[in-house]
Scaffold this motif. Structure first.
Motif, PDB file in Angstrom:
ATOM      1  N   ASN A  99      -0.900  14.449   0.598  1.00  0.00           N
ATOM      2  CA  ASN A  99      -1.540  13.560   1.567  1.00  0.00           C
ATOM      3  C   ASN A  99      -0.767  12.252   1.634  1.00  0.00           C
ATOM      4  OD1 ASN A  99      -3.228  11.963   3.114  1.00  0.00           O
ATOM      5  ND2 ASN A  99      -5.085  12.445   1.981  1.00  0.00           N
ATOM      6  N   GLN A 100      -0.207  11.926   2.772  1.00  0.00           N
ATOM      7  CA  GLN A 100       0.540  10.686   2.936  1.00  0.00           C
ATOM      8  C   GLN A 100      -0.167   9.697   3.858  1.00  0.00           C
ATOM      9  OE1 GLN A 100       4.736  12.729   3.478  1.00  0.00           O
ATOM     10  NE2 GLN A 100       5.003  10.584   2.937  1.00  0.00           N
ATOM     11  N   ALA A 101      -1.471   9.899   4.053  1.00  0.00           N
ATOM     12  CA  ALA A 101      -2.223   9.010   4.942  1.00  0.00           C
ATOM     13  C   ALA A 101      -2.184   7.579   4.426  1.00  0.00           C
ATOM     14  CB  ALA A 101      -3.672   9.485   5.054  1.00  0.00           C
ATOM     15  N   LEU A 102      -2.002   6.644   5.328  1.00  0.00           N
ATOM     16  CA  LEU A 102      -1.992   5.232   4.969  1.00  0.00           C
ATOM     17  C   LEU A 102      -3.416   4.685   4.965  1.00  0.00           C
ATOM     18  CD1 LEU A 102       1.035   3.959   7.080  1.00  0.00           C
ATOM     19  CD2 LEU A 102       1.009   4.543   4.644  1.00  0.00           C
ATOM     20  N   SER A 103      -3.659   3.740   4.070  1.00  0.00           N
ATOM     21  CA  SER A 103      -4.935   3.041   4.005  1.00  0.00           C
ATOM     22  C   SER A 103      -4.729   1.622   4.501  1.00  0.00           C
ATOM     23  CB  SER A 103      -5.457   3.022   2.566  1.00  0.00           C
ATOM     24  OG  SER A 103      -6.445   2.034   2.395  1.00  0.00           O
ATOM     25  N   GLU A 156      12.474   4.350   2.075  1.00  0.00           N
ATOM     26  CA  GLU A 156      13.205   5.276   1.214  1.00  0.00           C
ATOM     27  C   GLU A 156      12.250   5.989   0.255  1.00  0.00           C
ATOM     28  OE1 GLU A 156      17.512   5.372  -1.060  1.00  0.00           O
ATOM     29  OE2 GLU A 156      16.398   3.472  -0.979  1.00  0.00           O
ATOM     30  N   VAL A 157      11.267   5.252  -0.280  1.00  0.00           N
ATOM     31  CA  VAL A 157      10.268   5.866  -1.149  1.00  0.00           C
ATOM     32  C   VAL A 157       9.357   6.786  -0.344  1.00  0.00           C
ATOM     33  CG1 VAL A 157       8.297   5.411  -2.663  1.00  0.00           C
ATOM     34  CG2 VAL A 157      10.326   3.966  -2.807  1.00  0.00           C
ATOM     35  N   ILE A 158       8.931   6.345   0.839  1.00  0.00           N
ATOM     36  CA  ILE A 158       8.073   7.172   1.693  1.00  0.00           C
ATOM     37  C   ILE A 158       8.719   8.524   1.971  1.00  0.00           C
ATOM     38  CG2 ILE A 158       7.106   7.392   4.016  1.00  0.00           C
ATOM     39  CD1 ILE A 158       6.658   4.373   4.011  1.00  0.00           C
ATOM     40  N   ASN A 159      10.009   8.528   2.251  1.00  0.00           N
ATOM     41  CA  ASN A 159      10.718   9.770   2.564  1.00  0.00           C
ATOM     42  C   ASN A 159      10.721  10.742   1.384  1.00  0.00           C
ATOM     43  OD1 ASN A 159      11.298   8.688   5.073  1.00  0.00           O
ATOM     44  ND2 ASN A 159      13.383   8.076   4.542  1.00  0.00           N
ATOM     45  N   ALA A 160      10.623  10.202   0.165  1.00  0.00           N
ATOM     46  CA  ALA A 160      10.683  11.045  -1.037  1.00  0.00           C
ATOM     47  C   ALA A 160       9.321  11.583  -1.465  1.00  0.00           C
ATOM     48  CB  ALA A 160      11.295  10.245  -2.189  1.00  0.00           C
ATOM     49  N   LEU A 161       8.235  11.050  -0.915  1.00  0.00           N
ATOM     50  CA  LEU A 161       6.897  11.411  -1.391  1.00  0.00           C
ATOM     51  C   LEU A 161       6.576  12.903  -1.274  1.00  0.00           C
ATOM     52  CD1 LEU A 161       4.706   8.406  -0.148  1.00  0.00           C
ATOM     53  CD2 LEU A 161       5.692   8.775  -2.422  1.00  0.00           C
ATOM     54  N   PRO A 162       6.888  13.587  -0.178  1.00  0.00           N
ATOM     55  CA  PRO A 162       6.511  15.003  -0.079  1.00  0.00           C
ATOM     56  C   PRO A 162       7.229  15.905  -1.080  1.00  0.00           C
ATOM     57  CG  PRO A 162       7.000  14.092   2.091  1.00  0.00           C
ATOM     58  CD  PRO A 162       7.478  13.098   1.084  1.00  0.00           C
ATOM     59  N   LYS A 163       8.538  15.697  -1.271  1.00  0.00           N
ATOM     60  CA  LYS A 163       9.295  16.558  -2.193  1.00  0.00           C
ATOM     61  C   LYS A 163       9.101  16.139  -3.641  1.00  0.00           C
ATOM     62  CE  LYS A 163      13.653  13.940  -2.178  1.00  0.00           C
ATOM     63  NZ  LYS A 163      15.118  13.990  -1.921  1.00  0.00           N
ATOM     64  N   GLY A 164       8.675  14.906  -3.861  1.00  0.00           N
ATOM     65  CA  GLY A 164       8.439  14.407  -5.205  1.00  0.00           C
ATOM     66  C   GLY A 164       9.451  13.350  -5.612  1.00  0.00           C
ATOM     67  N   VAL A 222     -16.268  12.564   0.354  1.00  0.00           N
ATOM     68  CA  VAL A 222     -15.137  13.243  -0.253  1.00  0.00           C
ATOM     69  C   VAL A 222     -14.307  13.966   0.808  1.00  0.00           C
ATOM     70  CG1 VAL A 222     -14.424  15.037  -1.870  1.00  0.00           C
ATOM     71  CG2 VAL A 222     -16.354  13.550  -2.429  1.00  0.00           C
ATOM     72  N   ASN A 223     -13.011  13.761   0.755  1.00  0.00           N
ATOM     73  CA  ASN A 223     -12.077  14.463   1.635  1.00  0.00           C
ATOM     74  C   ASN A 223     -11.520  15.651   0.852  1.00  0.00           C
ATOM     75  OD1 ASN A 223      -9.977  15.378   3.201  1.00  0.00           O
ATOM     76  ND2 ASN A 223      -9.040  13.384   3.517  1.00  0.00           N
ATOM     77  N   ASN A 224     -11.883  16.858   1.245  1.00  0.00           N
ATOM     78  CA  ASN A 224     -11.469  18.053   0.515  1.00  0.00           C
ATOM     79  C   ASN A 224     -10.069  18.508   0.913  1.00  0.00           C
ATOM     80  OD1 ASN A 224     -13.846  18.554  -1.107  1.00  0.00           O
ATOM     81  ND2 ASN A 224     -14.887  19.051   0.810  1.00  0.00           N
ATOM     82  N   ALA A 225      -9.149  17.569   0.909  1.00  0.00           N
ATOM     83  CA  ALA A 225      -7.737  17.869   1.148  1.00  0.00           C
ATOM     84  C   ALA A 225      -6.961  17.510  -0.105  1.00  0.00           C
ATOM     85  CB  ALA A 225      -7.217  17.077   2.349  1.00  0.00           C
ATOM     86  N   LYS A 226      -6.007  18.346  -0.472  1.00  0.00           N
ATOM     87  CA  LYS A 226      -5.201  18.045  -1.646  1.00  0.00           C
ATOM     88  C   LYS A 226      -4.542  16.670  -1.480  1.00  0.00           C
ATOM     89  CE  LYS A 226      -3.873  22.737  -3.030  1.00  0.00           C
ATOM     90  NZ  LYS A 226      -2.705  23.639  -3.284  1.00  0.00           N
ATOM     91  N   SER A 227      -4.468  15.952  -2.595  1.00  0.00           N
ATOM     92  CA  SER A 227      -3.865  14.618  -2.536  1.00  0.00           C
ATOM     93  C   SER A 227      -2.454  14.602  -3.127  1.00  0.00           C
ATOM     94  CB  SER A 227      -4.753  13.598  -3.239  1.00  0.00           C
ATOM     95  OG  SER A 227      -5.030  13.994  -4.580  1.00  0.00           O
ATOM     96  N   VAL A 228      -2.323  14.913  -4.425  1.00  0.00           N
ATOM     97  CA  VAL A 228      -1.016  14.812  -5.078  1.00  0.00           C
ATOM     98  C   VAL A 228      -0.876  15.906  -6.126  1.00  0.00           C
ATOM     99  CG1 VAL A 228      -0.907  12.311  -4.746  1.00  0.00           C
ATOM    100  CG2 VAL A 228      -1.816  13.229  -6.886  1.00  0.00           C
ATOM    101  N   TRP A 229       0.348  16.083  -6.604  1.00  0.00           N
ATOM    102  CA  TRP A 229       0.611  16.944  -7.752  1.00  0.00           C
ATOM    103  C   TRP A 229       1.459  16.194  -8.767  1.00  0.00           C
ATOM    104  CZ3 TRP A 229       5.818  17.473  -8.458  1.00  0.00           C
ATOM    105  CH2 TRP A 229       6.656  17.431  -7.331  1.00  0.00           C
ATOM    106  N   PHE A 230       1.314  16.582 -10.041  1.00  0.00           N
ATOM    107  CA  PHE A 230       2.094  16.006 -11.136  1.00  0.00           C
ATOM    108  C   PHE A 230       2.751  17.127 -11.932  1.00  0.00           C
ATOM    109  CE2 PHE A 230      -1.429  12.939 -10.600  1.00  0.00           C
ATOM    110  CZ  PHE A 230      -0.736  11.735 -10.485  1.00  0.00           C
ATOM    111  N   GLU A 231       3.923  16.832 -12.495  1.00  0.00           N
ATOM    112  CA  GLU A 231       4.565  17.744 -13.443  1.00  0.00           C
ATOM    113  C   GLU A 231       5.510  16.951 -14.342  1.00  0.00           C
ATOM    114  OE1 GLU A 231       6.942  20.745 -11.572  1.00  0.00           O
ATOM    115  OE2 GLU A 231       8.219  19.318 -10.504  1.00  0.00           O
ATOM    116  N   ASP A 232       5.916  17.603 -15.436  1.00  0.00           N
ATOM    117  CA  ASP A 232       6.896  17.012 -16.374  1.00  0.00           C
ATOM    118  C   ASP A 232       6.460  15.629 -16.840  1.00  0.00           C
ATOM    119  OD1 ASP A 232       8.454  19.275 -16.108  1.00  0.00           O
ATOM    120  OD2 ASP A 232       9.673  18.439 -14.501  1.00  0.00           O
TER     121      ASP A 232
END
Length: 249
Positions: A99-103, A156-164, A222-232
């Motif tokens: 989810n990249q929605a702006l607040s 530059e950071v915004i562009n990287a958010l979807p791929k991680g 509650v918005n039942n849309a995935k927000s983020v993922w974490f790893e490593d």
């Protein structure tokens, strides 16, 4: 005629070097590395993590995913914490945004809460962990330590958010206080995309739990849309303590 070093000298030299290396290992190398792939079920039941709400998280492809876009979705680590001793901390995690929605208040973000204290307090299934230092990256690409603010966008950071991208925290003791350095890095090149620092952090703010956070503005629904993922998720340093008696509930 050459004089050989005695076996006794060699023995004592080896003992000295062994003790020196052992001392270095004890001082700086309490360490944690996540392995979400070891969790066999789709949920986190019985693992070394405590989520604010079990149904809000799942493990998939060795990543931990937050299944909702809501406020204060936390994942507490149960096996390590920041102790009251003077020391260092280095912590990294890879995060990607579904989810990249702006607040309008710039309160959609993901990252950490460090030095969190107390218990998860549930109010209508909305859990909060109090007193930790929030550190994260917002959907507009801005970094913060403390509280999000309406900073300028970082494309530059915004562009990287979807791929991680990799989030990295380095905590350094300086005299009677600490400095926190926070940066985001490109996952392919290791290039630093953005960085900020906070000085004069008190030691009281750096004792307690370590928590991953997904926070998205929901305005009571509650918005039942995935927000983020974490790893490593990796953590190391002389300020890190191991815990053996905490268990997930």
């Amino acid at each position: 005629m050459k004089t050989n070093i005695s076996y006794k000298t060699v023995f004592f030299l080896m003992v000295f070097l062994s003790a020196l290396l052992t001392g270095c290992n004890k001082e700086g190398n309490e360490r944690f590395e996540s392995d979400f792939g070891d969790i066999e079920t789709p949920t986190l039941a019985g693992s070394e993590y405590r989520p604010t709400a079990l149904k809000d998280w799942q493990v998939s492809d060795n990543r931990i995913e937050c299944l909702v876009s809501d406020e204060n979705r936390n994942l507490q680590l149960l096996t390590r914490e920041l102790g009251n001793q003077r020391g260092t901390l280095e912590m990294t995690v890879r995060v990607g945004f579904f989810n990249q929605a702006l607040s309008h208040r710039n309160t959609n973000w993901a990252g950490f809460s460090i030095g969190s204290k107390g218990k998860f307090l549930n109010y209508g299934n909305r859990a909060k962990l109090y007193n930790g230092i929030k550190i994260g990256v917002c959907t507009n690409g801005a970094l913060f330590i403390g509280e999000p603010s309406p900073n300028h966008k970082n494309q530059e950071v915004i562009n990287a958010l979807p791929k991680g991208l990799d989030l990295k925290i380095v905590v350094t003791p300086i005299k009677n206080h600490y400095t926190i350095d926070f940066s985001t890095l490109d996952i392919e090149t290791g290039k630093v995309l953005a960085s900020i620092s906070k000085k004069q952090v008190t030691k009281d703010g750096l004792m307690g739990d370590l928590v991953l956070v997904s926070n998205f503005e929901s305005r009571g629904k509650v918005n039942n849309a995935k927000s983020v993922w974490f790893e490593d998720w990796t953590i190391k340093g002389t300020k890190l303590n191991s815990l053996e008696n905490k268990t997930a509930i």
